[in-house]
Design an enzyme around this catalytic site. Structure first.
Site, short mmCIF file in Angstrom:
data_model
loop_
_atom_site.label_atom_id
_atom_site.label_comp_id
_atom_site.label_asym_id
_atom_site.label_seq_id
_atom_site.Cartn_x
_atom_site.Cartn_y
_atom_site.Cartn_z
N GLY A 45 41.12 45.52 35.73
CA GLY A 45 39.86 44.77 35.76
C GLY A 45 39.72 44.05 37.08
O GLY A 45 40.72 43.68 37.70
N GLN A 50 36.54 38.09 43.24
CA GLN A 50 37.89 38.41 43.73
C GLN A 50 37.86 39.18 45.05
O GLN A 50 38.88 39.30 45.72
CB GLN A 50 38.67 39.21 42.68
CG GLN A 50 39.00 38.40 41.44
CD GLN A 50 39.79 39.22 40.45
OE1 GLN A 50 39.22 39.94 39.64
NE2 GLN A 50 41.11 39.13 40.51
N CYS A 92 46.88 38.84 36.97
CA CYS A 92 45.62 38.81 37.70
C CYS A 92 45.87 39.34 39.11
O CYS A 92 46.86 38.96 39.73
CB CYS A 92 45.10 37.37 37.77
SG CYS A 92 43.56 37.20 38.69
N LEU A 93 44.98 40.20 39.59
CA LEU A 93 45.15 40.75 40.94
C LEU A 93 45.06 39.66 42.00
O LEU A 93 45.55 39.84 43.11
CB LEU A 93 44.12 41.84 41.20
CG LEU A 93 44.26 43.11 40.33
CD1 LEU A 93 43.13 44.09 40.61
CD2 LEU A 93 45.60 43.79 40.52
N HIS A 134 38.66 37.62 30.56
CA HIS A 134 39.32 37.24 31.82
C HIS A 134 38.36 37.42 33.01
O HIS A 134 38.25 36.53 33.86
CB HIS A 134 40.56 38.12 31.98
CG HIS A 134 41.35 37.90 33.23
ND1 HIS A 134 42.65 37.46 33.24
CD2 HIS A 134 41.02 38.09 34.55
CE1 HIS A 134 43.08 37.36 34.49
NE2 HIS A 134 42.12 37.75 35.31
N GLU A 135 37.64 38.55 33.04
CA GLU A 135 36.74 38.81 34.19
C GLU A 135 35.51 37.89 34.15
O GLU A 135 35.05 37.43 35.19
CB GLU A 135 36.30 40.28 34.23
CG GLU A 135 37.43 41.31 34.31
CD GLU A 135 38.49 41.02 35.35
OE1 GLU A 135 38.20 40.37 36.36
OE2 GLU A 135 39.64 41.43 35.13
N HIS A 138 36.29 34.70 35.66
CA HIS A 138 36.21 34.74 37.13
C HIS A 138 34.79 34.42 37.61
O HIS A 138 34.60 33.75 38.62
CB HIS A 138 36.62 36.11 37.67
CG HIS A 138 38.09 36.30 37.86
ND1 HIS A 138 38.87 35.49 38.66
CD2 HIS A 138 38.95 37.24 37.36
CE1 HIS A 138 40.13 35.91 38.64
NE2 HIS A 138 40.21 36.97 37.85
#
Ligand code: NI
Length: 187
Positions: A45, A50, A92-93, A134-135, A138
């Protein structure tokens, strides 16, 4: 085009992203870049903030970990209903190498626009439900460590600051940066 992923802590990950007014070619190009960047980082994701774009656009592909799901691009996603509760170890990236248990809704219904500007609704459980929450976090300037204790968050913040300093130094020395180990799926 693979874009650079912003590493937390960073003020760009704290901003509230803006709604997309028209789903045009620039938004479709952003979606293509999000998918490309997400797959290059072995993530499941990714949200536009990000990659330093403050727009409400996310991509998700949990198919490596979940059967029967397809890649999804969501513009202006909104959670319309939730059900139950579950704990999942998230990564998380933007916080590479870290993973913590986070409590979220077990099932969610999300409304969004697709890449052609058409409205659709997705009903999600398991990792897809986690990834959506989660996204969307963000897009509201939140990261998963906001859901863990202040003590843990502080430790992770110090490790990330060290990682960023190391990367800056590697860049200055002209060394290629090392890919991060990622035990949990990056979101
Ligand atoms: Ni994330």
């Amino acid at each position: 085009m693979v874009r650079e992923i912003v590493i937390w802590p960073d003020p760009r990950l704290r901003e509230e992203a803006r709604r997309v007014e028209v789903v045009d070619d620039s938004v479709r190009a952003l979606i293509a870049d999000l998918f490309e960047t997400m797959y290059a980082a072995n993530g499941v994701g990714l949200a536009a903030p990000q990659v330093a774009v403050a727009k409400r656009v996310i991509t998700i592909d949990t198919s490596p970990k979940q059967e029967g799901v397809k890649p999804l691009a969501l513009v202006n996603p909104v959670i319309v209903k939730t059900e139950g509760e579950t704990v999942y170890q998230e990564g998380c990236l933007s916080i590479p190498g870290e993973a913590e248990d986070v409590t979220r809704a077990a099932k969610v219904w999300v409304k969004a626009l697709d890449k052609d500007g058409k409205e659709f609704e997705v009903e999600a459980t398991d990792l897809l439900a986690i990834a959506l929450q989660h996204e969307i976090d963000h897009l509201d300037g939140k990261v998963f460590v906001d859901h863990v204790s202040a003590l843990k968050r502080g430790l992770i913040k110090r490790r990330m600051q060290r990682l960023k300093a190391d990367r800056e130094q590697e860049k200055a020395e002209g060394k290629p940066s090392q890919p991060q180990r990622q035990g949990t799926p990056g979101l």
